[in-house]
Design a protein around this motif. Structure first.
Motif, PDB file in Angstrom:
ATOM      1  N   THR A   1       1.435   1.825  14.310  1.00  0.00           N
ATOM      2  CA  THR A   1       2.425   2.611  13.569  1.00  0.00           C
ATOM      3  C   THR A   1       3.259   3.444  14.532  1.00  0.00           C
ATOM      4  OG1 THR A   1       1.039   2.668  11.598  1.00  0.00           O
ATOM      5  CG2 THR A   1       2.713   4.389  11.791  1.00  0.00           C
TER       6      THR A   1
ATOM      7  N   ARG B   1       0.823  -1.205   0.000  1.00  0.00           N
ATOM      8  CA  ARG B   1       0.000   0.000   0.000  1.00  0.00           C
ATOM      9  C   ARG B   1       0.855   1.252   0.000  1.00  0.00           C
ATOM     10  NH1 ARG B   1      -3.805  -0.823   5.122  1.00  0.00           N
ATOM     11  NH2 ARG B   1      -2.169   0.510   5.874  1.00  0.00           N
ATOM     12  N   ARG B   2       0.233   2.330  -0.449  1.00  0.00           N
ATOM     13  CA  ARG B   2       0.916   3.620  -0.334  1.00  0.00           C
ATOM     14  C   ARG B   2       0.938   4.018   1.130  1.00  0.00           C
ATOM     15  NH1 ARG B   2      -1.082   7.953  -4.550  1.00  0.00           N
ATOM     16  NH2 ARG B   2      -2.528   8.268  -2.855  1.00  0.00           N
ATOM     17  N   ARG B   3       2.010   4.672   1.535  1.00  0.00           N
ATOM     18  CA  ARG B   3       2.136   5.097   2.930  1.00  0.00           C
ATOM     19  C   ARG B   3       1.197   6.256   3.212  1.00  0.00           C
ATOM     20  NH1 ARG B   3       6.441   3.710   6.077  1.00  0.00           N
ATOM     21  NH2 ARG B   3       6.495   5.788   6.953  1.00  0.00           N
ATOM     22  N   LYS B   4       0.516   6.167   4.322  1.00  0.00           N
ATOM     23  CA  LYS B   4      -0.391   7.216   4.753  1.00  0.00           C
ATOM     24  C   LYS B   4       0.419   8.447   5.168  1.00  0.00           C
ATOM     25  CE  LYS B   4      -4.302   7.718   7.848  1.00  0.00           C
ATOM     26  NZ  LYS B   4      -5.113   7.066   8.867  1.00  0.00           N
ATOM     27  N   MET B   5      -0.138   9.622   4.921  1.00  0.00           N
ATOM     28  CA  MET B   5       0.535  10.854   5.318  1.00  0.00           C
ATOM     29  C   MET B   5       0.566  10.955   6.843  1.00  0.00           C
ATOM     30  SD  MET B   5       1.433  12.024   2.473  1.00  0.00           S
ATOM     31  CE  MET B   5       1.825  13.736   2.489  1.00  0.00           C
ATOM     32  N   ARG B   6       1.671  11.438   7.372  1.00  0.00           N
ATOM     33  CA  ARG B   6       1.841  11.609   8.816  1.00  0.00           C
ATOM     34  C   ARG B   6       1.740  13.089   9.152  1.00  0.00           C
ATOM     35  NH1 ARG B   6       1.961   6.483   7.481  1.00  0.00           N
ATOM     36  NH2 ARG B   6       3.454   5.178   8.531  1.00  0.00           N
TER      37      ARG B   6
ATOM     38  N   VAL C   1      -2.286   8.367  12.468  1.00  0.00           N
ATOM     39  CA  VAL C   1      -1.889   6.989  12.164  1.00  0.00           C
ATOM     40  C   VAL C   1      -2.352   6.074  13.300  1.00  0.00           C
ATOM     41  CG1 VAL C   1       0.115   7.652  10.773  1.00  0.00           C
ATOM     42  CG2 VAL C   1       0.397   7.285  13.217  1.00  0.00           C
ATOM     43  N   SER C   2      -2.203   4.785  13.106  1.00  0.00           N
ATOM     44  CA  SER C   2      -2.635   3.823  14.120  1.00  0.00           C
ATOM     45  C   SER C   2      -1.646   3.754  15.282  1.00  0.00           C
ATOM     46  CB  SER C   2      -2.773   2.435  13.494  1.00  0.00           C
ATOM     47  OG  SER C   2      -1.498   1.910  13.186  1.00  0.00           O
TER      48      SER C   2
ATOM     49  N   ASN D   1       6.523  11.754   3.322  1.00  0.00           N
ATOM     50  CA  ASN D   1       5.090  11.538   3.504  1.00  0.00           C
ATOM     51  C   ASN D   1       4.574  12.267   4.747  1.00  0.00           C
ATOM     52  OD1 ASN D   1       6.512   9.802   5.205  1.00  0.00           O
ATOM     53  ND2 ASN D   1       4.844   8.347   5.299  1.00  0.00           N
TER      54      ASN D   1
ATOM     55  N   GLU E   1       8.941  11.241  11.236  1.00  0.00           N
ATOM     56  CA  GLU E   1       7.900  10.411  11.852  1.00  0.00           C
ATOM     57  C   GLU E   1       8.401   9.805  13.162  1.00  0.00           C
ATOM     58  OE1 GLU E   1       5.546   6.211  10.984  1.00  0.00           O
ATOM     59  OE2 GLU E   1       6.697   7.144   9.383  1.00  0.00           O
TER      60      GLU E   1
END
Length: 108
Positions: free
Chosen positions: A71, A8-13, A67-68, A100, A43
């Motif tokens: 993470t 998956r694409r990495r979610k923005m932080r 994020v979760s 990201n 991050e």
């Protein structure tokens, strides 16, 4: 549709604080061949700052960063190891963006 990578694409932080000092190095030179610097991402730095400096729980930090908790746990574990490695081995530590991150402004 073609994919340009695996997974998956990495979610923005969401990052609230960019460190002023981003390069740390030992005061005394090392003996022997130099080791490569340790690279910490924004991050990882933000997770370390929120949990260890501000005293938030991992879940609260995850909400602030978007994020979760898992993470946050991974970023925090990695950041702590890198700080320990820097101190024990006397190596440079450089904090760099990963690409990201979204910088949160005070208006949000």
């Amino acid at each position: 549709m073609p994919r340009w990578g695996r997974g998956r694409r990495r979610k923005m932080r969401m990052i609230e604080f960019i460190p002023y000092a981003r390069h740390f190095y030992p005061a005394l030179p090392r003996f022997g061949p130099p080791k490569p610097p340790i690279i910490m991402t924004y991050e990882e730095f933000e997770a370390l700052r929120l949990v260890d400096y501000e005293g938030l729980t991992q879940e609260e930090a995850g909400k602030r960063m978007g994020v979760s908790r898992g993470t946050i746990w991974r970023a925090l574990t990695s950041a702590r190891k890198k700080v320990a490695q820097m101190l024990v081995e006397g190596r440079e530590l450089i904090i760099l963006p990963q690409g990201n991150e979204v910088i949160k402004s005070d208006e949000e």
